[in-house]
Design an enzyme around this catalytic site. Structure first.
Site, PDB file in Angstrom:
ATOM      1  N   SER A 120       0.843  -1.193   0.000  1.00  0.00           N
ATOM      2  CA  SER A 120       0.000   0.000   0.000  1.00  0.00           C
ATOM      3  C   SER A 120       0.876   1.240   0.000  1.00  0.00           C
ATOM      4  O   SER A 120       2.029   1.208   0.456  1.00  0.00           O
ATOM      5  CB  SER A 120      -0.901   0.019   1.242  1.00  0.00           C
ATOM      6  OG  SER A 120      -1.600   1.242   1.363  1.00  0.00           O
TER       7      SER A 120
ATOM      8  N   TYR B 127      -2.156  -0.594  10.919  1.00  0.00           N
ATOM      9  CA  TYR B 127      -2.233  -1.043   9.519  1.00  0.00           C
ATOM     10  C   TYR B 127      -0.968  -0.715   8.731  1.00  0.00           C
ATOM     11  O   TYR B 127      -0.432  -1.575   8.015  1.00  0.00           O
ATOM     12  CB  TYR B 127      -3.443  -0.376   8.866  1.00  0.00           C
ATOM     13  CG  TYR B 127      -3.603  -0.612   7.384  1.00  0.00           C
ATOM     14  CD1 TYR B 127      -4.123  -1.808   6.895  1.00  0.00           C
ATOM     15  CD2 TYR B 127      -3.272   0.387   6.464  1.00  0.00           C
ATOM     16  CE1 TYR B 127      -4.286  -2.009   5.536  1.00  0.00           C
ATOM     17  CE2 TYR B 127      -3.434   0.198   5.105  1.00  0.00           C
ATOM     18  CZ  TYR B 127      -3.946  -1.004   4.645  1.00  0.00           C
ATOM     19  OH  TYR B 127      -4.106  -1.200   3.295  1.00  0.00           O
TER      20      TYR B 127
ATOM     21  N   LYS C 105       1.720  -3.077   6.150  1.00  0.00           N
ATOM     22  CA  LYS C 105       1.964  -2.885   4.727  1.00  0.00           C
ATOM     23  C   LYS C 105       3.436  -2.618   4.440  1.00  0.00           C
ATOM     24  O   LYS C 105       3.965  -3.025   3.399  1.00  0.00           O
ATOM     25  CB  LYS C 105       1.075  -1.754   4.185  1.00  0.00           C
ATOM     26  CG  LYS C 105      -0.402  -2.145   4.152  1.00  0.00           C
ATOM     27  CD  LYS C 105      -0.613  -3.413   3.327  1.00  0.00           C
ATOM     28  CE  LYS C 105      -2.056  -3.814   3.201  1.00  0.00           C
ATOM     29  NZ  LYS C 105      -2.236  -5.028   2.364  1.00  0.00           N
TER      30      LYS C 105
END
Length: 250
Positions: A140, A153, A157
């Site tokens: 991401s 999060y 990534k």
């Protein structure tokens, strides 16, 4: 038909980016095995309508056994595996200071641990097959920038991207290429609540040089390229697919 008669495993392939990737691979001639958590009927129908083979495996990628089931399904139905797209991921937005332990742990287990398990399982099969392969992780833009409500999060990534860099070194001797794709702001179920505010949507569209947020299909082409022989000398790389969002700092 860049992936003609290849077998592709896509985790989280029933919706969003995973579904778009699975369909794009089928459009280029691949048979597809997908993992899903709830149902995959629509994705299966779309792939079969293209005349390609499709198999769905229900399971939790945070469970190492699911990775083994995916590999076995690819072997049983199509004789092996040529490409892995490790896509499954979650992002339950939450503030940092009162982040529940369970939210942090679950995000790590699905996004990072799950990517490790399936990459390891597929890589072992590719090594035994002796014909190389391509492993692609959906990282991401969040691997490169921070997010106030993504403190659980963004590290996953960044970790997925780092995993591909290290496995590129570990698996190169077997002809296995490992790369990551870094989507920008893509309209999917994972962020539909966060992007329900028209003002926020307008802000992102203004920030993105191409003038729009991405669609899941925008990621499909990047994955097909990295999976194909057109990227035969590409490994350990990352491909930012964000409409120019990251470079627009002004």
């Amino acid at each position: 038909m860049l992936l003609k008669d290849k077998t592709v495993i896509v985790t989280g392939g029933s919706r969003g980016i995973g579904r778009a990737v699975a369909v794009a691979c089928a459009q280029h001639g691949a048979n597809v095995v997908i993992s899903h958590h709830s149902h995959a009927d629509e994705t299966m129908a779309e792939i079969k309508a293209l005349g390609r083979g499709a198999v769905a495996v229900k399971g939790d990628v945070a469970d190492p056994h699911t990775a083994q089931l995916l590999v076995q399904a690819a072997v049983d139905h199509f004789g092996g595996v040529d490409v892995l797209v490790s896509n499954a991921g979650i992002c339950p937005f939450h503030a940092f200071l009162d982040m529940p332990l369970e939210t942090f742990q679950r995000t790590m287990e699905v996004n990072l641990h799950g990517a490790f398990y399936v990459t390891q399982a597929v890589a072992n099969r590719m090594k035994d097959q002796g014909r190389g392969g391509s492993i692609i992780a959906i990282s991401s833009i969040s691997a490169l920038v921070g997010g106030e409500f993504q403190t659980h999060y963004t590290p996953t990534k960044a970790g997925v991207h780092s995993l591909m860099q290290s496995t590129a070194i570990a698996l190169g001797k077997y002809g296995i290429r490992c790369n990551s794709v870094m989507p920008g702001t893509i309209l999917t179920d994972i962020n539909k609540d966060d992007l329900s505010d028209p003002e926020k949507v307008a802000y992102f569209n203004k920030r993105i040089p191409l003038g729009r947020m991405g669609q899941p299909e925008d990621i499909g082409g990047a994955v097909v390229f990295l999976a194909s022989d057109m990227a035969a000398y590409v490994t350990g790389a990352s491909l930012l697919v964000d409409g120019g969002l990251f470079v627009n700092l002004q």
